[in-house]
Design a protein around this motif. Structure first.
Motif, PDB file in Angstrom:
ATOM      1  N   CYS A   9       0.645  -1.269   0.072  1.00  0.00           N
ATOM      2  CA  CYS A   9       0.203  -0.142   0.080  1.00  0.00           C
ATOM      3  C   CYS A   9       0.768   1.356   0.027  1.00  0.00           C
ATOM      4  O   CYS A   9       0.168   2.282  -0.259  1.00  0.00           O
ATOM      5  CB  CYS A   9      -0.911  -0.093   1.256  1.00  0.00           C
ATOM      6  N   ARG A  12       2.169   4.556   5.155  1.00  0.00           N
ATOM      7  CA  ARG A  12       1.029   4.892   5.687  1.00  0.00           C
ATOM      8  C   ARG A  12       1.248   4.879   7.537  1.00  0.00           C
ATOM      9  O   ARG A  12       2.069   4.643   8.081  1.00  0.00           O
ATOM     10  CB  ARG A  12      -0.001   3.480   5.886  1.00  0.00           C
ATOM     11  N   GLU A  16      -2.677   2.906  11.486  1.00  0.00           N
ATOM     12  CA  GLU A  16      -3.204   1.644  10.518  1.00  0.00           C
ATOM     13  C   GLU A  16      -2.903   0.432  10.676  1.00  0.00           C
ATOM     14  O   GLU A  16      -3.361  -0.461  10.083  1.00  0.00           O
ATOM     15  CB  GLU A  16      -3.084   2.125   8.954  1.00  0.00           C
ATOM     16  N   HIS A  58      -1.287  -4.722   8.788  1.00  0.00           N
ATOM     17  CA  HIS A  58      -1.687  -3.584   8.146  1.00  0.00           C
ATOM     18  C   HIS A  58      -3.314  -3.668   8.293  1.00  0.00           C
ATOM     19  O   HIS A  58      -4.058  -3.821   7.361  1.00  0.00           O
ATOM     20  CB  HIS A  58      -1.475  -3.411   6.728  1.00  0.00           C
ATOM     21  N   ALA A  60      -5.795  -1.680   9.303  1.00  0.00           N
ATOM     22  CA  ALA A  60      -6.804  -0.846   8.619  1.00  0.00           C
ATOM     23  C   ALA A  60      -6.598  -0.832   7.247  1.00  0.00           C
ATOM     24  O   ALA A  60      -7.347   0.183   6.504  1.00  0.00           O
ATOM     25  CB  ALA A  60      -6.976   0.565   9.551  1.00  0.00           C
ATOM     26  N   GLY A  61      -5.717  -1.359   6.516  1.00  0.00           N
ATOM     27  CA  GLY A  61      -5.467  -1.337   5.217  1.00  0.00           C
ATOM     28  C   GLY A  61      -5.670  -2.524   4.469  1.00  0.00           C
ATOM     29  O   GLY A  61      -6.813  -3.126   4.555  1.00  0.00           O
ATOM     30  N   CYS A  62      -4.506  -3.123   3.971  1.00  0.00           N
ATOM     31  CA  CYS A  62      -4.664  -4.474   3.153  1.00  0.00           C
ATOM     32  C   CYS A  62      -4.816  -5.501   3.926  1.00  0.00           C
ATOM     33  O   CYS A  62      -5.155  -6.828   3.619  1.00  0.00           O
ATOM     34  CB  CYS A  62      -3.729  -4.596   2.226  1.00  0.00           C
ATOM     35  N   ARG A  63      -4.854  -5.397   5.306  1.00  0.00           N
ATOM     36  CA  ARG A  63      -5.109  -6.314   6.418  1.00  0.00           C
ATOM     37  C   ARG A  63      -3.916  -7.655   6.248  1.00  0.00           C
ATOM     38  O   ARG A  63      -3.923  -8.700   6.921  1.00  0.00           O
ATOM     39  CB  ARG A  63      -6.212  -7.086   6.228  1.00  0.00           C
ATOM     40  N   ARG A  64      -2.738  -7.347   5.533  1.00  0.00           N
ATOM     41  CA  ARG A  64      -1.736  -8.405   5.265  1.00  0.00           C
ATOM     42  C   ARG A  64      -0.704  -8.155   6.492  1.00  0.00           C
ATOM     43  O   ARG A  64      -0.467  -6.832   6.748  1.00  0.00           O
ATOM     44  CB  ARG A  64      -0.813  -8.171   3.998  1.00  0.00           C
TER      45      ARG A  64
ATOM     46  N   LEU B  77      -7.909  -3.970  -3.268  1.00  0.00           N
ATOM     47  CA  LEU B  77      -7.828  -3.924  -1.913  1.00  0.00           C
ATOM     48  C   LEU B  77      -6.763  -4.309  -1.607  1.00  0.00           C
ATOM     49  O   LEU B  77      -6.236  -4.019  -0.263  1.00  0.00           O
ATOM     50  CB  LEU B  77      -9.042  -4.780  -1.387  1.00  0.00           C
ATOM     51  N   VAL B 143      -7.971   3.729  -1.592  1.00  0.00           N
ATOM     52  CA  VAL B 143      -7.210   3.215  -0.265  1.00  0.00           C
ATOM     53  C   VAL B 143      -8.252   2.625   0.550  1.00  0.00           C
ATOM     54  O   VAL B 143      -9.349   3.129   0.597  1.00  0.00           O
ATOM     55  CB  VAL B 143      -6.298   4.322   0.084  1.00  0.00           C
ATOM     56  N   GLN B 144      -7.483   1.822   1.485  1.00  0.00           N
ATOM     57  CA  GLN B 144      -8.300   1.386   2.614  1.00  0.00           C
ATOM     58  C   GLN B 144      -7.438   1.910   3.664  1.00  0.00           C
ATOM     59  O   GLN B 144      -6.404   1.983   3.722  1.00  0.00           O
ATOM     60  CB  GLN B 144      -8.150  -0.272   3.000  1.00  0.00           C
ATOM     61  N   THR B 145      -8.241   2.720   4.675  1.00  0.00           N
ATOM     62  CA  THR B 145      -7.631   3.587   5.583  1.00  0.00           C
ATOM     63  C   THR B 145      -8.728   3.638   6.787  1.00  0.00           C
ATOM     64  O   THR B 145      -9.771   2.907   6.605  1.00  0.00           O
ATOM     65  CB  THR B 145      -7.134   4.817   5.281  1.00  0.00           C
ATOM     66  N   ALA B 146      -8.508   4.246   7.816  1.00  0.00           N
ATOM     67  CA  ALA B 146      -9.319   4.441   8.953  1.00  0.00           C
ATOM     68  C   ALA B 146      -9.825   6.034   9.044  1.00  0.00           C
ATOM     69  O   ALA B 146      -8.917   7.109   8.649  1.00  0.00           O
ATOM     70  CB  ALA B 146      -8.641   4.168  10.157  1.00  0.00           C
TER      71      ALA B 146
END
Ligand SMILES: [Zn+2]
Lengths: 89, 202
Positions: A9, A12, A16, A58, A60-64, B77, B143-146
């Motif tokens: 991503c 960040r 996150e 990650h 709150a993002g790609c969860r990886r 994603l 993007v994915q974020t909070a």
């Protein structure tokens, strides 16, 4: 604020991510490892002053899950990679 | 597949029309009902070809990007994960076969709100750490974020008509209150979705 460069991503904000602890190597031959070796792997952690290889998610993002090499003294993030792919120190 | 006739938005009763007169700096518009399909697969050449054949759109493979085609949008994603988004009843929601892919209907999982207006970036920046400057966040970025500690997908469609935010439906109420609260200082205009968000659409 600390920035972590997710391999998927980009850079960040640390908020996150979720800290996942030291990225300790599993016993090379799990079936052959005895109890003291497992106890060492599961419970014993170094607490280095300086470079530390660790896992973060990650979340709150790609969860990886990713591998992060961080300086525990300065919070500098030296390198990030997919798990197991950090370059040798 | 999602049945549009029984869809009730989690924002029903919340996203009600609101006029800010002529001074509205922010306009909120719920997108509902949508079909959303989670797509998993390894983005090799054969997989990209299969997606192109099924969706008529190029699979976005670069980080933080999206694609668009005649059927809808493809939001990237993760390294092997995408979200297909289309208005309910779109062609690709009826029959979708992509060799090598795992497809999961998640249409009910999220609410989607389009945020537009001159003050959109100022308003979103109050709750999110992503750089929204057009140089860093051009049309097509996803993007994915909070935002306000709620996990969201933040997408600027190719048409650049504002941003579309996707939030988990169980957070719809607090998410909506954050949106309207943050937009209030700029003048907040709310446009209701077709119907009142709860009535049968077809
Ligand atoms: Zn990531």
């Amino acid at each position: 604020m600390m920035l972590i460069h997710c391999p998927h991503c980009g850079a960040r904000d640390v908020t996150e991510f979720t800290y996942g602890g030291a990225g300790a190597a599993r016993p090379a031959d799990p079936a052959a490892a005895d109890d003291p070796q497992w106890a060492d792997y599961v419970y014993m952690r170094d607490n280095p002053r300086g470079l530390h290889d660790e896992l973060w998610q990650h979340s709150a993002g790609c969860r990886r899950w990713i591998a992060v090499r961080r300086n525990t003294l300065t919070h500098d993030v030296i390198a990030t990679a997919r798990p197991g792919e950090l370059p040798p120190r | 597949m999602a049945d549009a006739t029984i869809r009730r938005s989690a924002l029903a009763g919340l996203a009600v029309p609101l006029s800010a007169g002529s001074g509205a700096g922010i306009t909120l518009l719920e997108r509902h009902p949508l079909v959303m399909i989670n797509l998993r697969g390894v983005a090799d050449a054969a997989f990209c070809d299969a997606v192109r054949a099924a969706c008529g759109a190029e699979l976005p493979v670069a980080p933080n990007t999206s694609g668009t085609g005649p059927c809808g949008e493809i939001l990237k994603l993760g390294p092997d994960e995408w979200l297909l988004v289309a208005d309910a009843g779109a062609a690709w929601s009826e029959k979708m076969i992509i060799p090598g892919a795992t497809l999961t209907d998640v249409s009910h999982a999220r609410v989607a709100v389009r945020v537009k207006g001159a003050k959109t970036r100022d308003m979103l920046a109050k709750g999110c750490a992503i750089d929204l400057h057009p140089r860093q966040f051009p049309p097509g970025t996803c993007v994915q974020t909070a935002i306000a500690k709620i996990n969201v997908i933040l997408h600027q469609p190719q048409d650049a008509d504002g941003f579309v935010l996707y939030a988990p439906r169980s957070f719809a109420g607090s998410f909506w209150h954050w949106l309207t609260g943050s937009a209030a200082e700029f003048g907040c205009h709310v446009i209701a979705p077709p119907g009142d968000g709860s009535m049968p659409r077809r």
